[in-house]
Each structure stands twice: as structure tokens, then as C-alpha cells.
Design a protein around this motif. Structure first.
Motif, PDB file in Angstrom:
ATOM      1  N   ILE A 160      -8.787  -0.088  -5.134  1.00  0.00           N
ATOM      2  CA  ILE A 160      -7.973   0.046  -3.914  1.00  0.00           C
ATOM      3  C   ILE A 160      -6.525   0.340  -4.275  1.00  0.00           C
ATOM      4  O   ILE A 160      -5.881  -0.440  -4.982  1.00  0.00           O
ATOM      5  N   ALA A 191       1.670  -2.046   9.904  1.00  0.00           N
ATOM      6  CA  ALA A 191       0.440  -2.725  10.340  1.00  0.00           C
ATOM      7  C   ALA A 191      -0.150  -3.561   9.211  1.00  0.00           C
ATOM      8  O   ALA A 191       0.304  -3.506   8.068  1.00  0.00           O
ATOM      9  N   ASN A 192      -1.188  -4.316   9.572  1.00  0.00           N
ATOM     10  CA  ASN A 192      -1.999  -5.041   8.607  1.00  0.00           C
ATOM     11  C   ASN A 192      -2.454  -4.130   7.486  1.00  0.00           C
ATOM     12  O   ASN A 192      -2.978  -3.055   7.753  1.00  0.00           O
ATOM     13  N   GLY A 193      -2.272  -4.562   6.245  1.00  0.00           N
ATOM     14  CA  GLY A 193      -2.811  -3.768   5.143  1.00  0.00           C
ATOM     15  C   GLY A 193      -1.933  -2.607   4.710  1.00  0.00           C
ATOM     16  O   GLY A 193      -2.315  -1.830   3.834  1.00  0.00           O
ATOM     17  N   LYS A 198       2.910  -4.346   2.700  1.00  0.00           N
ATOM     18  CA  LYS A 198       4.169  -5.103   2.763  1.00  0.00           C
ATOM     19  C   LYS A 198       4.151  -6.298   1.806  1.00  0.00           C
ATOM     20  O   LYS A 198       5.070  -6.488   1.009  1.00  0.00           O
ATOM     21  N   THR A 235       2.158  -6.799  -0.690  1.00  0.00           N
ATOM     22  CA  THR A 235       2.033  -6.318  -2.068  1.00  0.00           C
ATOM     23  C   THR A 235       3.407  -5.947  -2.631  1.00  0.00           C
ATOM     24  O   THR A 235       3.716  -6.259  -3.789  1.00  0.00           O
ATOM     25  N   GLU A 252       3.893 -15.747   2.446  1.00  0.00           N
ATOM     26  CA  GLU A 252       3.109 -15.651   3.682  1.00  0.00           C
ATOM     27  C   GLU A 252       2.291 -16.934   3.837  1.00  0.00           C
ATOM     28  O   GLU A 252       1.750 -17.445   2.857  1.00  0.00           O
ATOM     29  N   GLU A 290       6.433 -12.573   6.468  1.00  0.00           N
ATOM     30  CA  GLU A 290       5.897 -12.947   7.788  1.00  0.00           C
ATOM     31  C   GLU A 290       6.329 -14.335   8.263  1.00  0.00           C
ATOM     32  O   GLU A 290       5.466 -15.168   8.575  1.00  0.00           O
ATOM     33  N   GLN A 322       5.251  -8.423  10.806  1.00  0.00           N
ATOM     34  CA  GLN A 322       4.424  -7.655  11.731  1.00  0.00           C
ATOM     35  C   GLN A 322       5.074  -7.651  13.097  1.00  0.00           C
ATOM     36  O   GLN A 322       4.817  -6.765  13.900  1.00  0.00           O
TER      37      GLN A 322
END
Ligand code: ATP
Length: 235
Positions: free
Chosen positions: A15, A36-38, A41, A43, A84, A161, A193
Motif C-alpha cells: 500500500i 478524508a479518511n486514509g 495525514k 502517516t 490520534e 485529530e 478531519q
């Protein structure tokens, strides 16, 4: 730039999480990473903290590369992360959590004074200083995670977050505290988010989509951008 991320590539096995992310924070700024999710951010923040090793690219702080440094050395350079989901030490007391935040410091006398400063900023933590952190509410745990990060006397605070799972009123409170921390001299890189809140306190922002920066600019301009409004501000 005080902290600069240059063409960062990160993979988790097959990935590809970051595909050439570049961004940066100048001294004294609040900069937001939204998306968005994934989008990548978290990372990005974890790679800055040294918790993830990139495939390529560079991260510099005051012109010096952080890429080969272990996380504790990055903390001692002046970069601290509020993770997070808070990640407080649930079986330790509030006070012990704050002491853990100062583990890299040798100036034990000043640590006591800084705990007092954290309690002045977060009076609710002082009221609960002997309580186990796992028994605190979500908002209180967020405050504790922020207080713990401040105990390393960071120049740059990386926040992941901070609004997650909090009631709207608490979100307001946490964001006004983030602003105060910044006004007291700490530079902040904020992952959120909740783009609406993030753009309201940041001076600049980057929009991440599937591992790439797709937009960047003044937060006030991005808040007016029709694409951003449609995708991230629910307008
Ligand atoms: P979120 O708000 O959900 O945390 P994000 O923008 O912070 O989203 P990342 O968590 O950085 O995004 O995730 C970037 C990409 O990497 C996603 O495709 C995600 O599924 C993947 N990813 C993240 N962590 C891992 C992991 N430990 N192993 C495998 N893939 C991962």
C-alpha cells in the motif's frame, strides 16, 4: 521553513500511503493538514516523529535532516506529537502521565514548575491529578495528551485529530486551547478531519488526497474554495 517535508514517499507493504508529499511549517504558525479518511495525514505526522521510515524524501527541522533519527531524539530536538486517539497511559495517574511527558528532560526542578503550568492551562487535570487516566472523559484525556506533549517543552507540536470523538462544545474548547498554546509561542502542525475547525484556526493548510497534496494555501482562501467547500466543509 522551520519544519519541512520534502517529496515524502511511504508504503505499508504494497500500500502506497504517501506519494511525494511536500509541506512545511514556519515558526509561529498553525498549519493544518486536512483530507478524508486514509488520505495520509496520520502517516505524514508519524513519519515526522520517526515512528515510520519513508522509502524516500526528506524531513528537515531547522535545516537538519530528521530522517535517520530515532523518535526520542526527534522529541529532544523539540518536536512532540499528540497522537490520534490520545493514547494516554490509562493505568497511570494524571500526574504520572505528565511526568512521563518529561522523560527526556534532566532539569527535574523545572519539570515541577512546568506541571504547574499545565495545571494552570487545564484546571480540570489538576482536580483529577491523582485519578487514573483511563477513568477520564474523552475531552479530559485529550487535554492530558496535550499536557503530556507540552511537558517535553516542544518548539513544534504535531497534533493528530484532536477533535475526534468529542462533543461540539468540547471541540470548541480544545481548539481555543490550541490557539492559546500557539500564541504562547509553540508552532503547530494540525491534522484534522474537522476541516471547518482546522481552517478557522490555521494560517495555512494543505489538502491531502490518497497520499498527495492536491491543494495548498492560506486557510482563509481554502475555506472559500468551492472544491474544498464541497468535499470537506459539507456546503
Ligand atoms: P485517518 O484519518 O483515517 O487516520 P489518514 O489521512 O490519517 O486517515 P493514514 O492513516 O495516514 O490516513 O493512511 C494512509 C493510507 O495508508 C491508507 O490507505 C491506510 O489504509 C493505509 N495505512 C495506514 N496505516 C497502515 C498500516 N499500519 N498498515 C497498512 N496500511 C496502512
Amino acid at each position: 521553513m522551520l519544519l519541512e517535508v520534502k517529496d515524502l514517499h511511504v508504503s505499508y507493504g504494497a500500500i502506497r500511503a504517501l506519494k511525494g508529499v511536500s509541506c512545511g511549517v514556519k515558526e509561529g504558525e498553525i498549519v493544518a493538514l486536512i483530507g478524508a479518511n486514509g488520505a495520509g495525514k496520520t502517516t505524514t505526522l508519524r513519519t515526522i516523529s520517526g515512528l515510520i521510515r519513508p522509502i524516500s524524501g526528506d524531513i528537515t527541522y531547522k535545516g537538519k535532516s530528521l530522517i535517520k533519527m530515532p523518535p526520542h531524539q526527534i522529541v529532544s530536538q523539540g518536536i512532540s506529537q499528540v497522537p490520534e486517539g490520545r493514547r494516554v497511559f490509562t493505568r497511570m495517574t494524571v500526574l504520572e502521565n505528565l511526568e512521563m511527558g518529561a522523560y527526556i528532560r534532566n532539569d527535574k526542578a523545572n519539570v515541577k514548575a512546568d506541571i504547574k503550568k499545565v495545571f494552570a492551562r487545564f484546571p480540570r487535570l489538576e482536580e483529577r491529578k491523582a485519578q487514573l487516566a483511563g477513568t477520564l472523559s474523552g475531552g479530559e484525556q485529550q487535554m492530558l495528551a496535550m499536557g503530556r506533549a507540552l511537558m517535553s517543552q516542544p518548539t513544534v507540536l504535531l497534533m493528530d485529530e484532536p477533535s475526534m470523538g468529542l462533543a461540539p462544545m468540547l471541540v470548541q474548547e480544545i481548539f481555543s486551547i490550541i490557539k492559546e498554546i500557539n500564541q504562547a509561542g509553540t508552532t503547530i502542525l494540525l491534522v484534522e478531519q474537522n476541516a471547518h475547525m482546522a481552517l478557522s484556526i490555521a494560517s495555512r493548510a494543505y489538502v491531502l488526497e490518497t497520499g498527495e497534496v492536491v491543494l495548498a494555501g492560506q486557510a482563509s482562501d481554502l475555506a472559500k474554495d468551492p472544491e474544498v467547500q464541497k468535499a470537506y466543509l459539507g456546503e
